[in-house]
Design a protein around this motif. Structure first.
Motif, PDB file in Angstrom:
ATOM      1  N   ILE A 149      39.216  42.871  -7.075  1.00 19.83           N
ATOM      2  CA  ILE A 149      38.483  41.665  -6.222  1.00 19.83           C
ATOM      3  C   ILE A 149      39.178  42.466  -4.807  1.00 19.83           C
ATOM      4  CG2 ILE A 149      39.510  39.624  -5.360  1.00 19.83           C
ATOM      5  CD1 ILE A 149      39.880  38.227  -8.393  1.00 19.83           C
ATOM      6  N   LYS A 150      37.340  42.709  -3.730  1.00 25.10           N
ATOM      7  CA  LYS A 150      37.503  43.315  -2.461  1.00 25.10           C
ATOM      8  C   LYS A 150      38.069  42.087  -1.898  1.00 25.10           C
ATOM      9  CE  LYS A 150      36.096  47.104  -4.269  1.00 25.10           C
ATOM     10  NZ  LYS A 150      34.154  48.383  -4.124  1.00 25.10           N
ATOM     11  N   SER A 151      37.493  40.836  -1.815  1.00 27.67           N
ATOM     12  CA  SER A 151      37.265  39.801  -1.223  1.00 27.67           C
ATOM     13  C   SER A 151      36.981  38.802  -1.600  1.00 27.67           C
ATOM     14  CB  SER A 151      36.314  40.308  -0.019  1.00 27.67           C
ATOM     15  OG  SER A 151      34.645  39.476  -0.609  1.00 27.67           O
ATOM     16  N   ALA A 152      37.231  37.583  -0.788  1.00 29.67           N
ATOM     17  CA  ALA A 152      37.751  35.755  -1.577  1.00 29.67           C
ATOM     18  C   ALA A 152      38.214  34.880  -0.916  1.00 29.67           C
ATOM     19  CB  ALA A 152      39.076  35.996  -2.034  1.00 29.67           C
ATOM     20  N   LYS A 153      37.444  34.540   0.037  1.00 25.81           N
ATOM     21  CA  LYS A 153      36.911  33.200   0.999  1.00 25.81           C
ATOM     22  C   LYS A 153      37.378  31.723   0.037  1.00 25.81           C
ATOM     23  CE  LYS A 153      32.583  34.468   2.512  1.00 25.81           C
ATOM     24  NZ  LYS A 153      32.273  35.126   4.011  1.00 25.81           N
ATOM     25  N   PHE A 154      37.469  30.889   0.776  1.00 21.26           N
ATOM     26  CA  PHE A 154      37.451  29.540   1.137  1.00 21.26           C
ATOM     27  C   PHE A 154      36.268  29.125   0.649  1.00 21.26           C
ATOM     28  CE2 PHE A 154      37.327  25.275   2.482  1.00 21.26           C
ATOM     29  CZ  PHE A 154      37.507  24.425   1.133  1.00 21.26           C
ATOM     30  N   VAL A 155      35.185  28.251   0.346  1.00 24.19           N
ATOM     31  CA  VAL A 155      33.884  28.118   0.713  1.00 24.19           C
ATOM     32  C   VAL A 155      34.409  26.675   1.429  1.00 24.19           C
ATOM     33  CG1 VAL A 155      31.411  27.926   0.247  1.00 24.19           C
ATOM     34  CG2 VAL A 155      32.783  30.230  -0.349  1.00 24.19           C
ATOM     35  N   ILE A 156      34.132  26.153   0.425  1.00 23.76           N
ATOM     36  CA  ILE A 156      33.689  24.131   0.750  1.00 23.76           C
ATOM     37  C   ILE A 156      35.003  23.939  -0.393  1.00 23.76           C
ATOM     38  CG2 ILE A 156      31.752  24.497  -0.991  1.00 23.76           C
ATOM     39  CD1 ILE A 156      30.892  22.151   0.606  1.00 23.76           C
ATOM     40  N   SER A 157      35.060  22.691  -0.212  1.00 20.97           N
ATOM     41  CA  SER A 157      35.861  21.501  -1.307  1.00 20.97           C
ATOM     42  C   SER A 157      35.212  19.984  -1.167  1.00 20.97           C
ATOM     43  CB  SER A 157      37.928  21.160  -0.551  1.00 20.97           C
ATOM     44  OG  SER A 157      38.608  23.047  -0.606  1.00 20.97           O
ATOM     45  N   ASN A 158      35.218  19.527  -2.393  1.00 25.55           N
ATOM     46  CA  ASN A 158      34.080  18.364  -2.615  1.00 25.55           C
ATOM     47  C   ASN A 158      34.817  17.852  -3.863  1.00 25.55           C
ATOM     48  OD1 ASN A 158      31.611  18.406  -3.978  1.00 25.55           O
ATOM     49  ND2 ASN A 158      32.324  20.997  -2.798  1.00 25.55           N
ATOM     50  N   SER A 159      34.492  16.884  -3.637  1.00 32.09           N
ATOM     51  CA  SER A 159      34.315  15.717  -4.526  1.00 32.09           C
ATOM     52  C   SER A 159      32.861  15.304  -5.591  1.00 32.09           C
ATOM     53  CB  SER A 159      34.749  14.586  -4.167  1.00 32.09           C
ATOM     54  OG  SER A 159      34.614  13.410  -3.569  1.00 32.09           O
ATOM     55  N   GLU A 160      32.208  16.096  -4.653  1.00 34.28           N
ATOM     56  CA  GLU A 160      30.849  15.002  -5.226  1.00 34.28           C
ATOM     57  C   GLU A 160      29.673  16.479  -5.651  1.00 34.28           C
ATOM     58  OE1 GLU A 160      28.359  13.314  -2.439  1.00 34.28           O
ATOM     59  OE2 GLU A 160      30.091  12.097  -1.671  1.00 34.28           O
ATOM     60  N   ILE A 161      29.271  16.410  -7.157  1.00 31.75           N
ATOM     61  CA  ILE A 161      28.717  18.423  -7.695  1.00 31.75           C
ATOM     62  C   ILE A 161      27.166  18.685  -6.900  1.00 31.75           C
ATOM     63  CG2 ILE A 161      27.201  18.926  -9.459  1.00 31.75           C
ATOM     64  CD1 ILE A 161      30.680  18.276 -10.295  1.00 31.75           C
ATOM     65  N   SER A 162      26.398  17.252  -5.702  1.00 31.93           N
ATOM     66  CA  SER A 162      25.485  17.846  -5.242  1.00 31.93           C
ATOM     67  C   SER A 162      26.015  18.521  -3.470  1.00 31.93           C
ATOM     68  CB  SER A 162      24.819  16.363  -4.770  1.00 31.93           C
ATOM     69  OG  SER A 162      26.002  15.492  -3.941  1.00 31.93           O
ATOM     70  N   LYS A 163      27.445  18.616  -3.681  1.00 28.19           N
ATOM     71  CA  LYS A 163      27.661  19.137  -2.435  1.00 28.19           C
ATOM     72  C   LYS A 163      28.684  21.057  -2.843  1.00 28.19           C
ATOM     73  CE  LYS A 163      28.000  15.072   0.490  1.00 28.19           C
ATOM     74  NZ  LYS A 163      29.725  14.048   1.345  1.00 28.19           N
ATOM     75  N   CYS A 164      28.185  20.527  -4.110  1.00 23.47           N
ATOM     76  CA  CYS A 164      28.981  22.339  -4.021  1.00 23.47           C
ATOM     77  C   CYS A 164      27.477  23.008  -3.788  1.00 23.47           C
ATOM     78  CB  CYS A 164      29.217  22.157  -6.222  1.00 23.47           C
ATOM     79  SG  CYS A 164      30.136  21.398  -6.475  1.00 23.47           S
ATOM     80  N   PRO A 165      28.194  24.384  -3.833  1.00 22.80           N
ATOM     81  CA  PRO A 165      27.285  25.744  -3.305  1.00 22.80           C
ATOM     82  C   PRO A 165      25.983  25.323  -3.917  1.00 22.80           C
ATOM     83  CG  PRO A 165      29.604  26.560  -3.421  1.00 22.80           C
ATOM     84  CD  PRO A 165      29.553  25.233  -3.730  1.00 22.80           C
ATOM     85  N   GLN A 166      24.287  25.928  -3.829  1.00 22.58           N
ATOM     86  CA  GLN A 166      23.674  25.720  -4.078  1.00 22.58           C
ATOM     87  C   GLN A 166      23.191  27.654  -4.938  1.00 22.58           C
ATOM     88  OE1 GLN A 166      21.938  23.109  -4.865  1.00 22.58           O
ATOM     89  NE2 GLN A 166      23.815  21.967  -4.027  1.00 22.58           N
ATOM     90  N   SER A 167      23.929  27.923  -4.436  1.00 20.53           N
ATOM     91  CA  SER A 167      23.541  29.139  -4.953  1.00 20.53           C
ATOM     92  C   SER A 167      22.960  29.541  -6.391  1.00 20.53           C
ATOM     93  CB  SER A 167      24.382  30.385  -4.355  1.00 20.53           C
ATOM     94  OG  SER A 167      24.332  32.016  -4.898  1.00 20.53           O
ATOM     95  N   SER A 168      23.027  29.978  -7.157  1.00 16.61           N
ATOM     96  CA  SER A 168      22.881  30.964  -8.624  1.00 16.61           C
ATOM     97  C   SER A 168      23.428  31.411  -9.104  1.00 16.61           C
ATOM     98  CB  SER A 168      21.288  31.203  -8.621  1.00 16.61           C
ATOM     99  OG  SER A 168      20.651  32.333  -7.857  1.00 16.61           O
ATOM    100  N   ILE A 169      24.735  32.434  -8.104  1.00 16.38           N
ATOM    101  CA  ILE A 169      25.360  33.006  -8.959  1.00 16.38           C
ATOM    102  C   ILE A 169      26.322  32.568  -9.283  1.00 16.38           C
ATOM    103  CG2 ILE A 169      25.273  35.115  -6.597  1.00 16.38           C
ATOM    104  CD1 ILE A 169      27.946  33.314  -5.747  1.00 16.38           C
ATOM    105  N   PRO A 170      27.347  33.519 -10.463  1.00 19.12           N
ATOM    106  CA  PRO A 170      27.783  32.747 -11.674  1.00 19.12           C
ATOM    107  C   PRO A 170      29.297  32.273 -11.087  1.00 19.12           C
ATOM    108  CG  PRO A 170      28.021  35.290 -12.097  1.00 19.12           C
ATOM    109  CD  PRO A 170      26.905  34.701 -10.422  1.00 19.12           C
ATOM    110  N   GLU A 171      29.618  31.362 -11.814  1.00 13.82           N
ATOM    111  CA  GLU A 171      30.984  31.317 -11.854  1.00 13.82           C
ATOM    112  C   GLU A 171      31.779  30.492 -12.601  1.00 13.82           C
ATOM    113  OE1 GLU A 171      29.476  27.399  -8.608  1.00 13.82           O
ATOM    114  OE2 GLU A 171      30.316  25.883 -10.209  1.00 13.82           O
ATOM    115  N   TYR A 172      33.371  30.453 -12.036  1.00 12.15           N
ATOM    116  CA  TYR A 172      34.081  30.279 -13.083  1.00 12.15           C
ATOM    117  C   TYR A 172      34.988  29.479 -12.771  1.00 12.15           C
ATOM    118  CZ  TYR A 172      31.198  34.817 -13.979  1.00 12.15           C
ATOM    119  OH  TYR A 172      31.029  35.651 -14.995  1.00 12.15           O
TER     120      TYR A 172
END
Length: 205
Positions: free
Chosen positions: A3-26
Motif C-alpha cells: 500500500i503506497k497511498s491510503a486516504k479518507f474519502v467520505i463517511s455517510n449512512s446512505e448508500i446513494s452517497k457512497c463513491p460512484q466510481s466502479s473500482i472494486p471495494e472491500y
C-alpha cells in the motif's frame, strides 16, 4: 501488494452517497471490540487512518478509504454490544444491510473475529446472513499475538466445525492476523491484490 497511498474519502449512512466510481471495494466488519480500526491502520501502515478508541462502537458510519488510487477499503460499523441505543443499532443494521445488498462494487467482505474466543453466536449468525445473501466473504482472525499457536489452531478448528455443522458446503478463506506485529497483513493484501486482478480482467473483457 504494497500500500503506497491510503486516504479518507467520505463517511455517510446512505448508500446513494457512497463513491460512484466502479473500482472494486472491500468491506471490513466485525463485533464492536474486535480491533477492526487497529487492523485497518496496520494494513495501511498508517496509525491515524481509521479512528481507534478504547470505547467499542466508535465507527458509526460507512467510511471509504481510497487505496493506491485503484480500490476502496470500507470500514463499516461494528455490531454487538456497542454502547448505543436500540434505535441507533437499528439504524446501523438498516444501512449496513442496504450496503451489502445493493453495493455492486463490493468484491469481498472481511468478517473479523477475535481469535482469543471460540465461535460467537453473533459472528456465526452474521456469516450465515452473508452466505444466504450470496455475499462473498472471508474471515480475518485478529489479536493472534495474544495466544499460542496451539490455542489459535484449536479455536479456528472450533469455528470450522461450527460452520460445517451449519451445513456450509465450503469454509471461506481464513486469515490470522495481529495488528500489533503485522502478522497476516501480507496474506490479506495478496488476496485482495489477486481479487483486484480478477476484477479488472473481467471488466476489460
Amino acid at each position: 501488494m504494497r500500500i503506497k497511498s491510503a486516504k479518507f474519502v467520505i463517511s455517510n449512512s446512505e448508500i446513494s452517497k457512497c463513491p460512484q466510481s466502479s473500482i472494486p471495494e472491500y468491506a471490513f466488519i466485525g463485533r464492536s471490540n474486535v480491533g477492526k480500526s487497529s487492523l485497518i491502520n496496520s494494513l495501511c501502515d498508517n496509525k491515524k487512518l481509521a479512528k481507534t478508541s478504547s470505547r467499542p462502537g466508535k465507527t458509526q458510519l460507512i467510511n471509504h478509504f481510497l487505496i493506491n488510487e485503484n480500490w476502496y477499503l470500507v470500514d463499516l460499523p461494528g455490531y454487538g454490544y456497542a454502547r448505543v441505543s436500540k434505535t441507533q443499532k437499528k439504524i446501523f443494521q438498516t444501512f449496513i444491510t442496504k450496503y451489502f445488498k445493493y453495493r455492486t462494487q463490493l468484491v469481498n467482505a472481511f468478517l473479523l473475529a477475535d481469535i482469543r474466543h471460540g465461535p460467537q453466536p453473533i459472528d456465526l449468525k452474521f456469516m450465515e446472513w452473508l452466505g444466504n445473501n450470496l455475499i462473498p466473504f472471508s474471515i480475518i482472525f485478529t489479536k493472534a499475538d495474544k495466544l499460542s499457536s496451539k490455542s489459535i489452531e484449536n479455536n479456528i478448528n472450533d469455528y470450522k466445525n461450527s460452520m460445517l455443522t451449519s451445513n456450509w458446503e465450503e469454509i471461506p478463506p481464513i486469515f490470522i492476523t495481529s495488528a500489533k506485529n503485522k502478522s497476516g497483513n501480507k496474506e490479506v493484501l495478496s488476496y485482495i491484490n489477486q481479487l483486484n486482478i480478477d476484477y479488472f480482467d473481467k471488466s476489460s473483457s
